[in-house]
Design an enzyme around this catalytic site. Structure first.
Site, short mmCIF file in Angstrom:
data_model
loop_
_atom_site.label_atom_id
_atom_site.label_comp_id
_atom_site.label_asym_id
_atom_site.label_seq_id
_atom_site.Cartn_x
_atom_site.Cartn_y
_atom_site.Cartn_z
N VAL A 183 0.83 -1.20 0.00
CA VAL A 183 0.00 0.00 0.00
C VAL A 183 0.87 1.25 0.00
O VAL A 183 0.57 2.23 -0.69
CB VAL A 183 -0.96 0.01 1.19
CG1 VAL A 183 -1.89 1.21 1.12
CG2 VAL A 183 -1.79 -1.28 1.23
N ASP A 184 1.97 1.24 0.74
CA ASP A 184 2.91 2.36 0.70
C ASP A 184 3.46 2.55 -0.70
O ASP A 184 3.59 3.68 -1.20
CB ASP A 184 4.06 2.11 1.68
CG ASP A 184 3.72 2.50 3.10
OD1 ASP A 184 2.90 3.42 3.28
OD2 ASP A 184 4.27 1.90 4.03
N VAL A 185 3.82 1.46 -1.35
CA VAL A 185 4.37 1.54 -2.70
C VAL A 185 3.33 2.10 -3.67
O VAL A 185 3.63 2.98 -4.50
CB VAL A 185 4.87 0.16 -3.17
CG1 VAL A 185 5.30 0.21 -4.63
CG2 VAL A 185 6.03 -0.31 -2.29
#
Length: 393
Positions: A173-175
């Site tokens: 999700v960060d990516v």
């Protein structure tokens, strides 16, 4: 390591003030740096970015987590609660084309560096904020990737079986948020090219996840369908899962009737292609357990390599479940150069390749991720804000 001059590249005239930490924002700014931007990473005194200490694994004394998202940048140490360093940060914002930050909403305002404050300093600035749950009602909520995977629905469809929700093996999700932030920044820069106007770019992890779950989130938004955990199966395609070959797991991804017919021909089970339960994809999904049992019995008789060598020439998508070493080896054999080796200041270092291939202005790997504060003196001299004599920063 000393920084090399920035080569001519797509974004070679762009200065990015990177106030990001951990993953989403640093990933976005690394992509911009790969495309030529001069990314100045602002880090706190002492330990710097949290990920500098997130190990093992380490490469020498450096955490590979930090190294994974901070190449091609310069580092300056600033205490954003210190008035003198705030002045330096404001001067950096004044000169920057892009500001990227992923503090909790309202934190930058405490430092005199909010979007409203930044645009007064620099009306042309592109100001990108990455948060967990947005700047509205969710602004006060803390958030890490694991939490957003849970509350955002991803874990509800990921895992070995119903009742065993599982996170992905990387902070995906960060990516995804970092990728969306990069697209937003590039769009805002193009808008500024045309109009001269800066603007704010806002990206949050929850919205990035909902958008990126594509068919699963659209199934709910458009049809009210609430999906569950299917393990390695696909909710809309069959056969599309993992089978146990004689030596190791085998991935099979059959996307249409032609591929299914070729599969049946290749494994010597032509009768499956004319079985009314399996003739069409919709029928195969409806009878996926029966189909999987028939295919599984066949695949268990030979090695994964045997089946790949047999089925791949027939156009049937399949492959072994590789570990990381196997994945890099495959990419190398395919000529994708997944692990560039470069030499900076006489030292060799490796990185993971940027996947964007541009024919005229490809990504470049100029410098290894910087040591904490390695470029503080040079950047302060450029900004005209040298540190006071005796100041340890």
């Amino acid at each position: 390591m000393a920084s090399e001059p920035i080569s001519s590249n797509t974004l070679s005239n762009i200065v990015v003030a990177d106030f990001g930490r951990v993953l989403a924002a640093p990933y976005a700014t690394m992509l911009l740096a790969d495309l030529g931007a001069d990314v100045i990473k602002v880090e706190r005194p002492g330990s710097g970015d949290d990920t500098r200490m997130w190990g093992p694994p380490f490469a020498g004394a450096d955490a590979t987590y930090f190294l994974s998202v901070n190449r091609n940048k310069r580092s300056i140490v600033l205490d954003l609660r210190d008035p003198d360093d705030q002045r330096c940060a404001r001067e950096l914002v004044r000169r920057a084309d892009v500001v990227v930050e992923n503090f909790r909403p309202a934190t930058m305002a405490e430092f005199g560096l909010s979007y409203e404050q930044a645009r007064k300093i620099n009306p042309r600035v592109i100001y990108c904020s990455i948060s967990a749950f947005g700047s509205g009602d969710g602004a006060a909520l803390p958030g890490y990737d694991l939490l957003v995977q849970a509350v955002g629905g991803l874990m509800s469809i990921t895992g070995p079986h119903s009742g065993a929700p599982t996170k992905t093996g990387v902070a995906v999700v960060d990516v995804l948020a970092g990728l969306h932030a990069t697209v937003g920044v590039l769009a805002a820069l193009r808008h500024r090219d045309v109009t001269g106007e800066g603007q704010r770019v806002e990206v949050n992890l929850l919205s990035s996840l909902l958008s990126s779950m594509v068919n699963q989130s659209a199934g709910y938004a458009l049809a009210g369908a609430v999906p569950g955990i299917l393990g390695n199966r696909h909710p809309s395609i069959a056969p599309y899962e993992i089978f146990a070959a004689a030596d190791r797991p085998l991935a099979l991804a059959v996307g249409n009737n032609r591929q299914f017919a070729a599969l049946c021909r290749g494994i010597g089970a032509e009768e499956l292609a004319v079985d009314e339960r399996f003739t069409d994809n919709t029928d195969r999904v409806a009878h996926v357990d029966e189909l999987a049992a028939r295919l599984g019995a066949v695949f268990a008789t030979q090695t994964a390599t045997h089946w790949c060598d047999l089925l791949t020439p027939l156009g049937v998508p399949c492959g072994p479940v590789n570990d990381m070493a196997g994945a890099f080896d495959l990419a190398a054999r395919l000529g994708l150069r997944p692990r560039p080796e470069l030499v900076t200041d006489g030292q060799s270092w490796a990185t993971v390749a940027n996947p964007i291939d541009l024919s005229q202005s490809p990504p470049r790997y100029r410098n290894a991720p910087p040591a904490l504060g390695a470029d503080s003196a040079d950047i302060r001299a450029w900004l005209g804000t040298p540190k006071n004599e005796g100041d340890p920063r």
